[in-house]
Design a protein around this motif. Structure first.
Motif, short mmCIF file in Angstrom:
data_model
loop_
_atom_site.label_atom_id
_atom_site.label_comp_id
_atom_site.label_asym_id
_atom_site.label_seq_id
_atom_site.Cartn_x
_atom_site.Cartn_y
_atom_site.Cartn_z
N TRP A 127 0.56 -1.42 0.12
CA TRP A 127 0.07 0.18 0.37
C TRP A 127 1.10 1.55 0.22
O TRP A 127 1.75 1.15 0.05
CB TRP A 127 -1.09 0.17 1.50
N SER A 128 0.63 2.43 -0.89
CA SER A 128 1.45 3.17 -1.21
C SER A 128 0.74 4.44 -0.70
O SER A 128 -0.42 5.06 -1.31
CB SER A 128 2.92 3.25 -2.03
N SER A 129 0.91 5.69 0.05
CA SER A 129 0.06 6.42 -0.46
C SER A 129 0.78 7.64 -1.64
O SER A 129 0.36 9.49 -1.96
CB SER A 129 0.72 7.55 1.38
N GLY A 130 2.29 7.07 -1.79
CA GLY A 130 2.95 8.25 -2.92
C GLY A 130 4.24 8.64 -1.82
O GLY A 130 5.34 8.36 -2.39
N SER A 131 4.13 8.68 -0.66
CA SER A 131 5.67 9.36 0.32
C SER A 131 5.77 7.99 0.84
O SER A 131 7.22 7.62 1.03
CB SER A 131 5.15 10.52 0.97
N THR A 132 4.88 7.50 1.47
CA THR A 132 5.69 6.06 2.17
C THR A 132 4.39 4.93 1.74
O THR A 132 3.69 5.20 1.43
CB THR A 132 4.55 6.50 4.04
N SER A 133 5.43 3.80 2.01
CA SER A 133 4.80 2.47 2.19
C SER A 133 4.54 0.99 2.91
O SER A 133 5.14 1.25 4.45
CB SER A 133 5.66 1.82 1.35
N SER B 269 9.51 5.78 -5.59
CA SER B 269 8.44 6.58 -4.96
C SER B 269 7.67 5.67 -3.45
O SER B 269 8.40 4.02 -3.30
CB SER B 269 6.64 6.38 -5.55
N GLY B 270 6.71 6.01 -3.03
CA GLY B 270 6.94 4.93 -1.33
C GLY B 270 8.29 4.60 -0.18
O GLY B 270 9.22 6.07 -0.45
N ASN C 143 11.28 3.80 -0.80
CA ASN C 143 12.07 3.28 -1.44
C ASN C 143 13.24 3.91 -1.46
O ASN C 143 13.34 5.95 -1.20
CB ASN C 143 11.67 3.10 -2.70
N ARG D 11 14.40 6.29 -4.05
CA ARG D 11 14.03 7.50 -5.15
C ARG D 11 15.03 7.10 -6.14
O ARG D 11 16.11 7.40 -6.08
CB ARG D 11 13.54 8.70 -4.70
N LYS E 27 11.48 7.68 2.16
CA LYS E 27 11.96 7.95 1.37
C LYS E 27 13.67 7.93 1.53
O LYS E 27 14.30 8.30 2.04
CB LYS E 27 11.36 9.45 0.81
#
Lengths: 79, 438
Positions: free
Chosen positions: A56-62, B167-168, B170, B172, B213
């Motif tokens: 699941w990812s918010s875009g910034s955190t997974s 993204s996430g 990871n 980047r 990130k």
């Protein structure tokens, strides 16, 4: 830890906590596995590959969760 | 005619700047006409609905996007960011509006053929709206539906030899400056290092296991064109150890006006005759330059590589020959603790392929530490602040260096560890009692 044992441990623990929480940080999984992050990552990667876990990812955190858990409405207290 | 009335967005177009609203309207019209006969795989009116939902957000003063999701391509934990609209009946075109991040080529060198190909994929399988480039540097594809994600990924990887970015939580997508390909200031091959680390750390890029990130950025010289010092958790900045090379004849040519300062930049108005004292020597932050008659002198030991003199007189002054890079860690934008610039952790390291020392002695020890001790959503810079530079130095196994210190500490207490003190903390009590009574 054997892979099957690790898998069971993750599934059991996430199911148990599933009533209050559906998404978990990687560190939570490493703690459950009682493993160093790099060793835990190998297991977690395989669990994702086998679709035991999903990202699941918010875009910034997974985060990670069991497939099908954690609908948005649930987190907003509507069901 | 527009699908939705957008009076507030229309008002934005009246400002003095190029407007994204005008661009979106043009794109909406282009899709409606479809003169190229594109076989659209997502709703034709996706851009109309995007304008509609944005207008509604202005009207309500709140967002109508839901945050995040489980979408992605198989095996990758990054590269796709799920976006859903919370008004899908009113705006069905943007019910799904996922973002895809595409790894940009090193130094952002493109061929027109490549750009046409990615645009063709995105016109057919997405909204056609891109962001060139996102903050991290990737090519951003804005808006597609879940079934199209694997299709886009297949075409990118199989037909264009192109990967998704990060993204996430990871690594980047690493970003670099144009480096030695175009720039004579580059102290190392930024594109080679960027590509090498991208390939080496594929697992970190695509499968999230970090607390948050993590960004690498590569600047060939301290001009820092990609601003790695402010924007990356590990910043690689080119530098040199020996002296700035001086061509005294060219210095005189600048003084005499035969060569334009700043390579002709800022020449739009008359700044008067070039004055080396005012424009170069007096601007040196460490005051390490002076004229000895007609000879320009530099005390290189005092130089902090600010690049000003080289930028003003590039034909006369050149970077040294003993080149490598400095590594800084912990820069970040605000969320906790405010924004931070990078802290110097490695003053100089050689940058030659296969970069083993950089990987094994800097990157991997830092990651091991952060992965083990970083809290969830804690950036490296925050961990460094929480545990202190002393801990960073321990993790890297390097000796403290005055260049790591930004300013003298405000707190006068110094805590020594036993292993840092000669003889340890044990003492011979009999020897002690010879000089001190009980």
């Amino acid at each position: 830890m054997e892979y099957e044992e690790a898998k069971q441990k993750i599934v059991d623990e996430l199911t148990k906590k599933g009533k209050t929480k559906s998404k978990f940080y990687f560190n939570d999984l490493a703690k459950i596995l009682e493993a160093k992050p790099r060793d835990a990552k190998k297991i977690v990667n395989k669990l994702v590959e086998e679709r035991v876990l999903e990202y699941w990812s918010s875009g910034s955190t997974s985060m990670y969760g069991l497939p099908g858990t954690g609908k948005q409405a649930h987190s907003e207290g509507e069901d | 005619m527009a699908k939705h009335e957008t009076p507030m967005l229309d008002q934005l177009e009246s400002g003095p700047w190029p407007s994204f609203v005008s661009d979106l309207k043009a794109q909406a019209e282009k899709r409606a006409k479809n003169e190229e006969g594109i076989n659209f795989q997502i709703p034709v009116d996706v851009v109309d609905d995007l304008l509609g939902v944005l207008e509604l957000s202005y009207k309500h003063g709140r967002t109508h996007w839901k945050h995040g999701g489980i979408v992605g391509v198989f095996g990758y934990g990054g590269g796709v960011i799920g976006r859903y609209c919370d008004q899908p009946q009113q705006f069905p075109g943007v019910a799904h509006f996922h973002t895809m991040r595409v790894a940009q080529p090193g130094g952002k060198f493109y061929t027109t053929d490549y750009l046409r190909q990615i645009c063709d994929i995105w016109d057919m399988r997405g909204s056609g709206i891109t962001n060139m480039h996102g903050s991290t540097g990737d090519i951003i594809f804005l808006g597609t539906t879940t079934p199209q994600l694997e299709e886009v990924f297949f075409e990118l990887t199989h037909n264009m030899n192109q990967d998704l970015g990060g993204s996430g939580s990871n690594l980047r997508t690493p970003a670099d400056c144009i480096g030695q390909a175009r720039c004579e200031y580059a102290c190392y091959d930024t594109q080679d290092l960027c590509y090498d680390l991208t390939q080496e750390y594929q697992d970190e890029l695509h499968r999230p296991a970090f607390p948050y990130k993590f960004k690498f950025k590569f600047d060939g010289c301290p001009n820092c064109c990609v601003a790695s010092i402010a924007r990356s958790d590990l910043s690689f900045i080119g530098t040199w150890k020996d002296d700035i090379k001086i061509d005294q004849e060219a210095v005189q040519a600048y003084i005499g006006g035969e060569l334009p300062p700043n390579a002709g930049a800022h020449s739009g108005r008359d700044w008067g005759k070039f004055d080396i004292q005012k424009e170069v020597i007096d601007r040196c932050p460490t005051e390490c330059m002076w004229m000895d008659g007609k000879t320009l002198k530099i005390d290189n030991r005092e130089c902090t590589r600010c690049m000003h003199c080289i930028n003003v007189m590039p034909r006369a002054l050149r970077i040294g020959d003993e080149r490598g890079l400095s590594i800084l860690a912990g820069a970040k934008a605000p969320i906790l603790d405010g924004a931070q610039m990078g802290t110097l952790i490695v003053p100089f390291i050689e940058a030659e392929a296969p970069y083993t020392k950089i990987k094994e002695e800097v990157i991997e020890p830092i990651w091991d530490w952060w992965m083990e001790e970083g809290k969830n959503r804690e950036r490296l810079g925050e961990l460094m602040k929480r545990q202190g530079l002393q801990r960073v130095i321990e993790v890297l196994g390097v000796d403290p260096d005055p260049r790591m210190v930004q300013e003298p500490r405000h707190n006068p207490y110094i805590f020594w560890k036993e292993e840092e003190v000669e003889g340890g903390f044990d003492r011979d009590i009999n020897e002690f009692r010879k000089y001190h009574q009980r």
